[in-house]
Design a protein around this motif. Structure first.
Motif, PDB file in Angstrom:
ATOM      1  N   TYR A 210       1.460  -1.430  -0.097  1.00  0.00           N
ATOM      2  CA  TYR A 210       0.494   0.355   0.098  1.00  0.00           C
ATOM      3  C   TYR A 210       1.348   1.390   0.041  1.00  0.00           C
ATOM      4  O   TYR A 210       1.909   1.244   0.356  1.00  0.00           O
TER       5      TYR A 210
ATOM      6  N   ASP B 250      -6.074   3.072   7.638  1.00  0.00           N
ATOM      7  CA  ASP B 250      -5.223   2.742   6.224  1.00  0.00           C
ATOM      8  C   ASP B 250      -3.866   2.778   7.876  1.00  0.00           C
ATOM      9  O   ASP B 250      -3.672   2.674   9.261  1.00  0.00           O
TER      10      ASP B 250
ATOM     11  N   SER C  34      -4.999  -5.843   9.187  1.00  0.00           N
ATOM     12  CA  SER C  34      -6.344  -5.893   8.491  1.00  0.00           C
ATOM     13  C   SER C  34      -6.975  -6.532   9.331  1.00  0.00           C
ATOM     14  O   SER C  34      -8.667  -5.959   8.701  1.00  0.00           O
TER      15      SER C  34
ATOM     16  N   ARG D 115      -9.040  -1.222   6.861  1.00  0.00           N
ATOM     17  CA  ARG D 115      -9.631  -0.384   5.131  1.00  0.00           C
ATOM     18  C   ARG D 115     -11.084  -0.278   4.078  1.00  0.00           C
ATOM     19  O   ARG D 115     -11.646   0.919   4.203  1.00  0.00           O
TER      20      ARG D 115
END
Length: 225
Positions: free
Chosen positions: A100, A217, A179, A199
Motif C-alpha cells: 500500500y 490505514d 487488516s 480499510r
C-alpha cells in the motif's frame, strides 16, 4: 510498558491483495475478467481465509500457497471463468503484490525511531520473500516470520508465540497490526497491543477480544508508539 516491537500481518495489511485481479483485468484480452474482477478478488480472499480456518480446526495444515490456489479455483469457477492462462497470470501477480502507498514511509518512520518492525504472516516463506523483495521493504524489517514455523494458521496462539521467541519481548511490549479484524482480536486476546486497519469500514467482529485501536490505514501507526 513501552512498545519495543511492531509486528505486521502481511496480506491485506502491508500488501494489496486486490491488486492481482485488478491489474490482470486491465491487460488486453482480459475483458471477461474486467467485468467481474471485484467479485473474484473478494471471493478469492474470503475462500483463502476460510480454508486456513477450516484446515486449522481439522488439523490438516498445508502451506498458504496451497490455500491461495484453492481459493482462486473456487472464485474462478464461481465467476464462470475457465481459463488456465488467466489462472497462471493471477497467481504470478499474487507473488509480487504491491505494498500500500503509505507502507514505505510508515516503516521508515518507525525504524528511524529505533522500533523493530517485522512481519508475522500466514504466508509461506517463499511467498513472503518474493512480496517483500518486490515491495522493496526488506531493509526496514528485522524479521519475516511465517506460520510454517508453528505448523498452524492464525489465530492459533502458537503463531503469536513466534514473536516472543524471535524478539524475547513480553506480549505487552508488542504492537500487532492487522487488516483482519479476527486477527487483531486474536492477537489482543493473546496479550498484544493491537491495531485493526479497517480499510473497508467493516463492523467490529463479535469475538472473545477486540483490537485496542482502529485505523483506516497505516499512516498513523507511529502516533500510537
Amino acid at each position: 510498558m513501552s512498545i519495543k516491537t511492531c509486528i505486521f500481518d502481511a496480506y491485506g495489511t502491508l500488501f494489496d491483495v486486490n491488486a492481482a485481479a485488478r491489474d490482470a483485468a486491465r491487460e488486453p484480452g482480459r475483458e471477461a475478467l474486467a467485468e467481474v474482477w471485484p467479485g473474484l478478488a473478494r471471493d478469492w480472499r474470503l475462500k483463502q481465509l476460510q480454508y486456513t480456518w477450516l484446515r486449522a480446526v481439522a488439523g490438516r495444515h498445508c502451506d498458504f500457497w496451497q490455500v491461495t490456489e484453492d481459493g482462486l479455483d473456487w472464485a474462478m469457477e464461481a465467476a464462470g471463468l475457465d481459463d488456465a492462462d488467466l489462472r497462471r497470470r493471477l497467481l504470478d501477480l499474487y507473488r509480487t503484490l504491491p505494498a500500500y502507498p503509505e507502507v514505505p514511509a510508515m516503516l521508515r518512520g518507525l525504524t528511524d525511531r529505533g522500533v523493530a518492525c517485522a512481519i508475522l504472516s500466514n504466508g509461506a516463506p517463499e511467498m513472503l520473500e518474493a512480496a517483500v523483495a518486490s515491495a522493496g521493504i526488506g531493509d526496514r524489517l528485522s524479521a519475516v516470520l511465517s506460520v510454517e514455523r508453528a505448523g498452524v494458521f492464525k489465530p492459533s496462539p502458537r503463531v503469536y508465540d513466534l514473536v516472543g521467541e524471535e524478539f524475547s519481548t513480553r506480549a505487552e511490549e508488542v504492537l500487532f497490526v492487522s487488516s483482519n479484524g479476527w486477527d487483531a482480536a486474536g492477537a489482543a486476546g493473546y496479550g498484544f497491543r493491537t491495531v485493526w486497519v479497517n480499510r473497508a469500514g467493516e463492523p467490529m467482529d463479535r469475538l472473545y477480544a477486540q483490537p485496542h485501536h482502529v485505523l483506516a490505514d497505516l499512516t498513523a501507526i507511529g502516533e500510537l508508539i
